[in-house]
Design a protein around this motif. Structure first.
Motif, PDB file in Angstrom:
ATOM      1  N   GLU A 148       0.837  -1.208   0.000  1.00  0.00           N
ATOM      2  CA  GLU A 148       0.000   0.000   0.000  1.00  0.00           C
ATOM      3  C   GLU A 148       0.875   1.263   0.000  1.00  0.00           C
ATOM      4  O   GLU A 148       0.621   2.215  -0.737  1.00  0.00           O
ATOM      5  CB  GLU A 148      -0.898  -0.010   1.242  1.00  0.00           C
ATOM      6  CG  GLU A 148      -1.968   1.076   1.225  1.00  0.00           C
ATOM      7  CD  GLU A 148      -2.720   1.144   2.541  1.00  0.00           C
ATOM      8  OE1 GLU A 148      -3.166   2.247   2.873  1.00  0.00           O
ATOM      9  OE2 GLU A 148      -2.843   0.107   3.232  1.00  0.00           O
ATOM     10  N   SER A 151       2.562   1.673  -3.329  1.00  0.00           N
ATOM     11  CA  SER A 151       1.627   2.088  -4.385  1.00  0.00           C
ATOM     12  C   SER A 151       1.460   3.610  -4.383  1.00  0.00           C
ATOM     13  O   SER A 151       1.257   4.226  -5.427  1.00  0.00           O
ATOM     14  CB  SER A 151       0.276   1.396  -4.225  1.00  0.00           C
ATOM     15  OG  SER A 151      -0.426   1.916  -3.119  1.00  0.00           O
ATOM     16  N   LYS A 152       1.599   4.238  -3.212  1.00  0.00           N
ATOM     17  CA  LYS A 152       1.488   5.694  -3.140  1.00  0.00           C
ATOM     18  C   LYS A 152       2.659   6.365  -3.856  1.00  0.00           C
ATOM     19  O   LYS A 152       2.500   7.402  -4.503  1.00  0.00           O
ATOM     20  CB  LYS A 152       1.398   6.146  -1.678  1.00  0.00           C
ATOM     21  CG  LYS A 152       0.024   5.819  -1.098  1.00  0.00           C
ATOM     22  CD  LYS A 152      -0.125   6.197   0.333  1.00  0.00           C
ATOM     23  CE  LYS A 152      -1.526   5.815   0.819  1.00  0.00           C
ATOM     24  NZ  LYS A 152      -1.656   5.778   2.255  1.00  0.00           N
ATOM     25  N   ASN A 154       4.245   4.948  -6.322  1.00  0.00           N
ATOM     26  CA  ASN A 154       3.960   4.682  -7.730  1.00  0.00           C
ATOM     27  C   ASN A 154       3.015   5.754  -8.284  1.00  0.00           C
ATOM     28  O   ASN A 154       3.230   6.285  -9.377  1.00  0.00           O
ATOM     29  CB  ASN A 154       3.332   3.296  -7.875  1.00  0.00           C
ATOM     30  CG  ASN A 154       3.281   2.819  -9.315  1.00  0.00           C
ATOM     31  OD1 ASN A 154       4.292   2.417  -9.869  1.00  0.00           O
ATOM     32  ND2 ASN A 154       2.124   2.890  -9.935  1.00  0.00           N
ATOM     33  N   GLU A 155       1.994   6.086  -7.490  1.00  0.00           N
ATOM     34  CA  GLU A 155       1.026   7.116  -7.907  1.00  0.00           C
ATOM     35  C   GLU A 155       1.693   8.472  -8.132  1.00  0.00           C
ATOM     36  O   GLU A 155       1.314   9.207  -9.043  1.00  0.00           O
ATOM     37  CB  GLU A 155      -0.070   7.273  -6.831  1.00  0.00           C
ATOM     38  CG  GLU A 155      -1.135   6.198  -6.867  1.00  0.00           C
ATOM     39  CD  GLU A 155      -2.001   6.217  -5.602  1.00  0.00           C
ATOM     40  OE1 GLU A 155      -2.198   7.320  -5.033  1.00  0.00           O
ATOM     41  OE2 GLU A 155      -2.437   5.127  -5.183  1.00  0.00           O
ATOM     42  N   ILE A 156       2.674   8.786  -7.301  1.00  0.00           N
ATOM     43  CA  ILE A 156       3.391  10.068  -7.448  1.00  0.00           C
ATOM     44  C   ILE A 156       4.052  10.131  -8.823  1.00  0.00           C
ATOM     45  O   ILE A 156       3.949  11.134  -9.535  1.00  0.00           O
ATOM     46  CB  ILE A 156       4.439  10.248  -6.323  1.00  0.00           C
ATOM     47  CG1 ILE A 156       3.722  10.456  -4.988  1.00  0.00           C
ATOM     48  CG2 ILE A 156       5.367  11.424  -6.623  1.00  0.00           C
ATOM     49  CD1 ILE A 156       4.611  10.304  -3.772  1.00  0.00           C
ATOM     50  N   VAL A 158       3.202   8.419 -11.481  1.00  0.00           N
ATOM     51  CA  VAL A 158       2.140   8.447 -12.505  1.00  0.00           C
ATOM     52  C   VAL A 158       1.624   9.875 -12.675  1.00  0.00           C
ATOM     53  O   VAL A 158       1.491  10.376 -13.796  1.00  0.00           O
ATOM     54  CB  VAL A 158       0.976   7.494 -12.125  1.00  0.00           C
ATOM     55  CG1 VAL A 158      -0.203   7.675 -13.060  1.00  0.00           C
ATOM     56  CG2 VAL A 158       1.446   6.041 -12.154  1.00  0.00           C
ATOM     57  N   LYS A 159       1.365  10.550 -11.554  1.00  0.00           N
ATOM     58  CA  LYS A 159       0.836  11.918 -11.607  1.00  0.00           C
ATOM     59  C   LYS A 159       1.844  12.896 -12.193  1.00  0.00           C
ATOM     60  O   LYS A 159       1.498  13.775 -12.985  1.00  0.00           O
ATOM     61  CB  LYS A 159       0.438  12.378 -10.195  1.00  0.00           C
ATOM     62  CG  LYS A 159      -0.922  11.857  -9.756  1.00  0.00           C
ATOM     63  CD  LYS A 159      -1.268  12.375  -8.368  1.00  0.00           C
ATOM     64  CE  LYS A 159      -2.497  11.647  -7.840  1.00  0.00           C
ATOM     65  NZ  LYS A 159      -2.660  11.787  -6.406  1.00  0.00           N
ATOM     66  N   LYS A 161       4.323  12.182 -14.160  1.00  0.00           N
ATOM     67  CA  LYS A 161       4.717  11.792 -15.528  1.00  0.00           C
ATOM     68  C   LYS A 161       6.200  12.072 -15.776  1.00  0.00           C
ATOM     69  O   LYS A 161       6.595  12.548 -16.837  1.00  0.00           O
ATOM     70  CB  LYS A 161       3.865  12.529 -16.575  1.00  0.00           C
ATOM     71  CG  LYS A 161       2.389  12.174 -16.489  1.00  0.00           C
ATOM     72  CD  LYS A 161       1.605  12.811 -17.608  1.00  0.00           C
ATOM     73  CE  LYS A 161       0.165  12.374 -17.568  1.00  0.00           C
ATOM     74  NZ  LYS A 161      -0.791  13.391 -17.871  1.00  0.00           N
ATOM     75  N   THR A 196       3.160  -2.151  -9.005  1.00  0.00           N
ATOM     76  CA  THR A 196       3.674  -0.766  -9.093  1.00  0.00           C
ATOM     77  C   THR A 196       4.615  -0.644 -10.294  1.00  0.00           C
ATOM     78  O   THR A 196       5.826  -0.507 -10.129  1.00  0.00           O
ATOM     79  CB  THR A 196       4.406  -0.371  -7.795  1.00  0.00           C
ATOM     80  OG1 THR A 196       5.425  -1.351  -7.531  1.00  0.00           O
ATOM     81  CG2 THR A 196       3.471  -0.276  -6.611  1.00  0.00           C
ATOM     82  N   ASP A 198       5.296   1.668 -12.510  1.00  0.00           N
ATOM     83  CA  ASP A 198       6.107   2.885 -12.677  1.00  0.00           C
ATOM     84  C   ASP A 198       7.281   2.902 -11.703  1.00  0.00           C
ATOM     85  O   ASP A 198       8.370   3.366 -12.036  1.00  0.00           O
ATOM     86  CB  ASP A 198       5.238   4.135 -12.508  1.00  0.00           C
ATOM     87  CG  ASP A 198       4.298   4.317 -13.689  1.00  0.00           C
ATOM     88  OD1 ASP A 198       4.559   5.188 -14.519  1.00  0.00           O
ATOM     89  OD2 ASP A 198       3.323   3.547 -13.807  1.00  0.00           O
TER      90      ASP A 198
END
Length: 240
Positions: A148, A151-152, A154-156, A158-159, A161, A196, A198
């Protein structure tokens, strides 16, 4: 840069003064916190010498330099002492010319430091999970928490780019995070990156960085040291 020496233990003579035009790093070859500082020294091409310390049998002179008894520690030719990994890395980036790793923009710098605070909550899982496994405990919940948290991050990516956490080139935050990812295979935690992609690509890019290439050890070497560490007889000089 002088080659890394065998670790100095209790009873060893104190090293002499730091040579002019250089800086000294007190380190332990397999310590992820000290690796942060080694990465910055390498990335910036800073002339330095490394003295490795036996962390199980610490010399008295080392404890005088850092009463906490931890590496990394920097010592200047003037005898000034700087310790704690993020502090040593910030110091090196601010004092030495060459590639700047910290953003010059105060907001971006603050954002990297906040990200590092979040990452500091991830690091304990790299220790807790292997210990629980060795004790025969069910680690499903702990691994779930680690997934978890990863994944946060990973989200960074993704956002944003971007290829790295501070943009399309490596900055300080990437080096601050890297050492534990380098050890994921040894700690049998690589499967926690399954969702994850990215973050996995970030790892691949990090492996191509010259400073990472210079400072890292292979999973096989990490595994030998880790086994000795778990057994209570850490082989600090393995491979020398």
């Amino acid at each position: 840069m002088t080659p890394s020496q065998k670790s100095l233990a209790k009873g060893s003579p104190a090293p002499g003064p730091v040579p002019k035009g250089s800086i000294r790093l007190y380190s332990m070859r397999f310590c992820p916190f000290a690796e942060r500082t080694r990465l910055v020294l390498s990335a910036k091409g800073i002339k330095h010498e490394t003295i490795n310390v036996n962390l199980k049998e610490k010399p008295d002179w080392f404890l005088e330099k850092n009463p906490l008894g931890l590496v990394p520690v920097l010592e200047t030719p003037e005898g000034q002492i700087i310790y704690e990994s993020p502090i040593t890395c910030d110091y090196l980036d601010e004092v030495y010319a060459g590639k700047k790793l910290l953003p010059s923009d105060p907001l971006e710098k603050a954002q990297q430091r906040m990200l590092l605070e979040h990452y500091s909550k991830v690091v304990p899982f790299f220790y807790k999970i292997p210990v629980a496994k060795r004790n025969g405990e069910d680690v499903t919940a702990l691994e779930g928490e680690l997934r978890e948290k990863l994944s946060k991050f990973n989200e960074i990516l993704v956002k944003k780019k971007t290829k790295f956490f501070g943009g399309d080139s490596i900055t300080m935050i990437d080096y601050m995070m890297w050492p534990w990812f380098e050890r994921m295979e040894t700690l049998q935690l690589k499967h926690c990156l399954d969702q994850t992609p990215d973050l996995a690509k970030w790892m691949e890019r990090m492996l191509e960085d010259p400073a990472v290439e210079e400072t890292m050890f292979s999973p096989e070497v990490h595994a030998v040291f880790y086994k000795s560490y778990v057994a209570g007889t850490p082989d600090y000089d393995y491979g020398l």
